[in-house]
Scaffold this active site. Structure first.
Site, PDB file in Angstrom:
ATOM      1  N   TYR A  53       0.991  -1.033  -0.113  1.00  0.00           N
ATOM      2  CA  TYR A  53       0.128  -0.101   0.069  1.00  0.00           C
ATOM      3  C   TYR A  53       0.802   1.253   0.049  1.00  0.00           C
ATOM      4  O   TYR A  53       2.161   1.232   0.766  1.00  0.00           O
ATOM      5  CB  TYR A  53      -0.911  -0.278   1.377  1.00  0.00           C
ATOM      6  CG  TYR A  53      -2.759  -0.456   1.017  1.00  0.00           C
ATOM      7  CD1 TYR A  53      -3.032   0.158   0.016  1.00  0.00           C
ATOM      8  CD2 TYR A  53      -3.029  -0.981   1.471  1.00  0.00           C
ATOM      9  CE1 TYR A  53      -4.449   0.033  -0.551  1.00  0.00           C
ATOM     10  CE2 TYR A  53      -4.740  -2.190   1.312  1.00  0.00           C
ATOM     11  CZ  TYR A  53      -5.052  -1.759   0.182  1.00  0.00           C
ATOM     12  OH  TYR A  53      -6.491  -1.659  -0.295  1.00  0.00           O
ATOM     13  N   GLU A  55      -0.477   5.259  -0.455  1.00  0.00           N
ATOM     14  CA  GLU A  55      -1.266   6.415  -0.582  1.00  0.00           C
ATOM     15  C   GLU A  55      -0.466   7.314  -0.179  1.00  0.00           C
ATOM     16  O   GLU A  55       0.728   7.349  -0.151  1.00  0.00           O
ATOM     17  CB  GLU A  55      -2.317   6.691   0.816  1.00  0.00           C
ATOM     18  CG  GLU A  55      -3.655   5.803  -0.011  1.00  0.00           C
ATOM     19  CD  GLU A  55      -3.655   4.291   0.503  1.00  0.00           C
ATOM     20  OE1 GLU A  55      -2.601   3.777   0.525  1.00  0.00           O
ATOM     21  OE2 GLU A  55      -5.001   3.794   0.935  1.00  0.00           O
ATOM     22  N   ASP A 199      -8.004  14.199 -24.890  1.00  0.00           N
ATOM     23  CA  ASP A 199      -7.781  12.594 -23.998  1.00  0.00           C
ATOM     24  C   ASP A 199      -7.247  11.494 -25.153  1.00  0.00           C
ATOM     25  O   ASP A 199      -8.143  11.288 -26.060  1.00  0.00           O
ATOM     26  CB  ASP A 199      -9.122  12.002 -24.345  1.00  0.00           C
ATOM     27  CG  ASP A 199      -9.324  10.601 -23.729  1.00  0.00           C
ATOM     28  OD1 ASP A 199      -8.312   9.617 -23.985  1.00  0.00           O
ATOM     29  OD2 ASP A 199     -10.062   9.375 -23.271  1.00  0.00           O
ATOM     30  N   THR A 225      -4.894   6.515 -21.657  1.00  0.00           N
ATOM     31  CA  THR A 225      -4.995   5.017 -21.367  1.00  0.00           C
ATOM     32  C   THR A 225      -2.916   4.532 -21.423  1.00  0.00           C
ATOM     33  O   THR A 225      -2.783   5.117 -21.928  1.00  0.00           O
ATOM     34  CB  THR A 225      -5.655   3.809 -21.737  1.00  0.00           C
ATOM     35  OG1 THR A 225      -5.329   4.197 -22.344  1.00  0.00           O
ATOM     36  CG2 THR A 225      -7.561   4.357 -21.108  1.00  0.00           C
ATOM     37  N   LYS A 228      -3.080   0.869 -24.966  1.00  0.00           N
ATOM     38  CA  LYS A 228      -3.781   0.290 -26.517  1.00  0.00           C
ATOM     39  C   LYS A 228      -2.680   0.650 -27.174  1.00  0.00           C
ATOM     40  O   LYS A 228      -1.825  -0.739 -26.983  1.00  0.00           O
ATOM     41  CB  LYS A 228      -4.652   1.731 -26.341  1.00  0.00           C
ATOM     42  CG  LYS A 228      -6.361   1.200 -25.377  1.00  0.00           C
ATOM     43  CD  LYS A 228      -7.422   1.897 -25.689  1.00  0.00           C
ATOM     44  CE  LYS A 228      -8.220   2.182 -25.058  1.00  0.00           C
ATOM     45  NZ  LYS A 228      -8.604   2.586 -23.521  1.00  0.00           N
ATOM     46  N   ARG A 234      -2.835  -2.393 -18.289  1.00  0.00           N
ATOM     47  CA  ARG A 234      -3.677  -1.596 -18.503  1.00  0.00           C
ATOM     48  C   ARG A 234      -3.960  -1.026 -16.878  1.00  0.00           C
ATOM     49  O   ARG A 234      -4.007  -0.925 -15.924  1.00  0.00           O
ATOM     50  CB  ARG A 234      -5.317  -2.538 -17.800  1.00  0.00           C
ATOM     51  CG  ARG A 234      -5.475  -3.782 -18.574  1.00  0.00           C
ATOM     52  CD  ARG A 234      -6.790  -4.074 -18.124  1.00  0.00           C
ATOM     53  NE  ARG A 234      -7.351  -3.722 -18.905  1.00  0.00           N
ATOM     54  CZ  ARG A 234      -8.410  -3.660 -20.144  1.00  0.00           C
ATOM     55  NH1 ARG A 234      -7.824  -4.255 -20.871  1.00  0.00           N
ATOM     56  NH2 ARG A 234      -9.863  -2.859 -20.440  1.00  0.00           N
TER      57      ARG A 234
HETATM   58  N1  DSN Z   1     -12.870   0.490 -24.104  1.00  0.00           N
HETATM   59  C1  DSN Z   1     -12.124   1.340 -24.860  1.00  0.00           C
HETATM   60  C2  DSN Z   1     -12.514   1.677 -26.141  1.00  0.00           C
HETATM   61  O1  DSN Z   1     -12.370   0.542 -26.621  1.00  0.00           O
HETATM   62  O2  DSN Z   1     -12.356   1.641 -27.141  1.00  0.00           O
HETATM   63  C3  DSN Z   1     -12.089   2.948 -24.818  1.00  0.00           C
HETATM   64  O3  DSN Z   1     -12.393   2.709 -23.057  1.00  0.00           O
END
Ligand code: DSN
Length: 418
Positions: A53, A55, A199, A225, A228, A234
């Site tokens: 942990y 924080e 974003d 994120t 991707k 993740r």
């Molecule tokens: N779930 C994502 C996507 O497939 O684009 C977006 O958050």
């Protein structure tokens, strides 16, 4: 018991993970938000860092025993700042939605006007969609794309911004096949004194690899994120100018979250180290080249590409002309070993759970080393698969599935021990 293997402790879960490894190895994965992380990234996620942990932030924690965790988080922060060329990075958001919520928490009060791209046009739930907290707690106004071009109409965005005076404007989304004009969005935001948030979840890897323009210098706050095109675990990042550091950090912790997921932080650091290597630029360029090649192949088979093509890693296909909606096509292609997702298209007359389109992307197949030639083959299979879905020809789908299995053997999937 505590040192026994997963297979010994829980054979059911072990078997399911092994089956998923096989699925990922033997299929052509075209969901544009998915990828294959490296073995090193996977290894970092499965470590004892999950036991701790932490924080707070490096040097300012609420628990002791942080000497190694602080070093891990500091490395992740330094690498994020270097890869994206920003003054400040917060590496703790659990994923993209919490990262975006932190921005709202830092800068908006309930009822404030906010603006983002409509989900059916290619935006994200957290950009103010009506069923999301961001659409319920704020007065959300949404922009879309032009019907004739399938592209964002910046005149419409400007007019809407002038009329509605949002506190913040989100640009970016989940089904935008074209380059985002960050400079134009910044000009609009400046004119009405709004905060521009980029974003870049879908295109972060392309930006890191120099295959898409960067929002740095245009958007003061950037959210993404990490799993991707960036090919990490993740998780998410909040990137900003120094002036926003305090407000964003406070919004993430203690505003929204408790302890950071330290195993994820370590894996993000590893992914950012990989993204800083010269090969990552080749990968990013190849993702885009492959998407173009796949789009051209599909156009030759008569598919309608929203906006006429792609500048990045994804393709949005309207299947209306093929006389079949997206859901049965995505399900049939999945049975054939080609995995994509059904998706709304702009101005879709159908419902989101049974929309007109499919969304395809090339990050995962590129990570396996596939190139334009393979994209031509995949386009042919998709065309055959759509025809088979239309005519309920299960035999053709099973024939394609067999061919896909054979084909994937030549392209080892990173991190997948099959
Ligand atoms: N779930 C994502 C996507 O497939 O684009 C977006 O958050």
């Amino acid at each position: 018991m505590t040192s026994a293997s997963l297979a010994a402790v829980d054979p059911e879960i072990a078997q399911l993970i092994a089956a998923e490894e096989l699925r990922q190895a033997q299929s052509v994965r075209l969901i544009p938000s998915e990828n294959y992380t490296s073995a090193a990234v996977l290894e970092a996620t499965g470590t004892v860092l999950t036991n701790k942990y932490s924080e707070g932030y490096p040097g300012r924690r609420y628990y002791e025993g942080q000497e190694h965790i602080d070093a891990v988080e500091n490395l992740a922060i330094a690498r994020a700042k270097q890869v994206f060329g920003v003054e400040h990075a917060n590496v703790q958001p659990y994923s993209g939605s919490p990262a975006n919520l932190a921005v709202y928490l830092a800068y908006c009060a309930p009822g404030d006007t906010v603006m983002g791209m409509a989900l059916p046009a290619g935006g994200h739930l957290t950009h103010g969609h009506k069923v999301s907290a961001t659409g319920k707690w704020f007065r959300s106004v949404q922009y879309g794309v032009r019907k004739d071009t399938g592209r964002i109409d910046l005149d419409e965005v400007r007019a809407l911004a002038r009329a509605e005076r949002p506190r913040l404007i989100f640009c970016g989304g989940t089904a935008i096949p074209r380059t985002i004009d960050f400079a134009a969005f910044a000009e609009i935001a400046r004119e009405i004194d709004a905060l521009l948030v980029a974003d870049i979840a879908h295109i972060a890897g392309l930006i890191a690899g120099g295959a898409h323009p960067s929002p740095v210098g245009h958007a003061e706050i950037i959210t993404t994120t990490t799993h991707k095109t960036l090919r990490g675990p993740r998780g998410a990042l909040l990137l900003s100018t120094q002036g926003h550091a305090k407000a964003l950090d406070r919004a993430v912790f203690p505003g929204l979250q408790g302890g950071p997921h330290n195993h994820t932080t370590a894996a993000i650091a590893v992914a950012l180290h990989e993204a800083a290597q010269p090969e990552f630029r080749d990968y990013a360029r190849q993702v885009v080249a492959n998407a173009k090649a796949l789009g051209e192949g599909l156009a030759e088979h008569g598919f309608e590409l929203i906006s006429g093509g792609t500048d990045n890693h994804l393709l949005l296909i309207d299947l209306a002309g093929k006389d079949i909606p997206g859901k049965p096509v995505a399900q049939a292609l999945d049975r054939a070993g080609i995995v994509c997702n059904y998706n709304t298209v702009p101005f879709d007359p159908r419902k989101p759970f049974d929309p007109s389109g499919i969304r395809l992307g090339t990050p995962a197949v590129t990570s396996r080393g596939m190139g334009p030639e393979e994209m031509g083959q995949i386009a042919t299979w998709i065309n055959e698969g759509v025809q088979a879905a239309w005519s309920h020809d299960e035999g053709t789908l099973m024939r394609i599935r067999g061919e896909v299995h054979e084909f994937t053997k030549a392209f080892p999937a990173p991190g997948v021990p099959v």
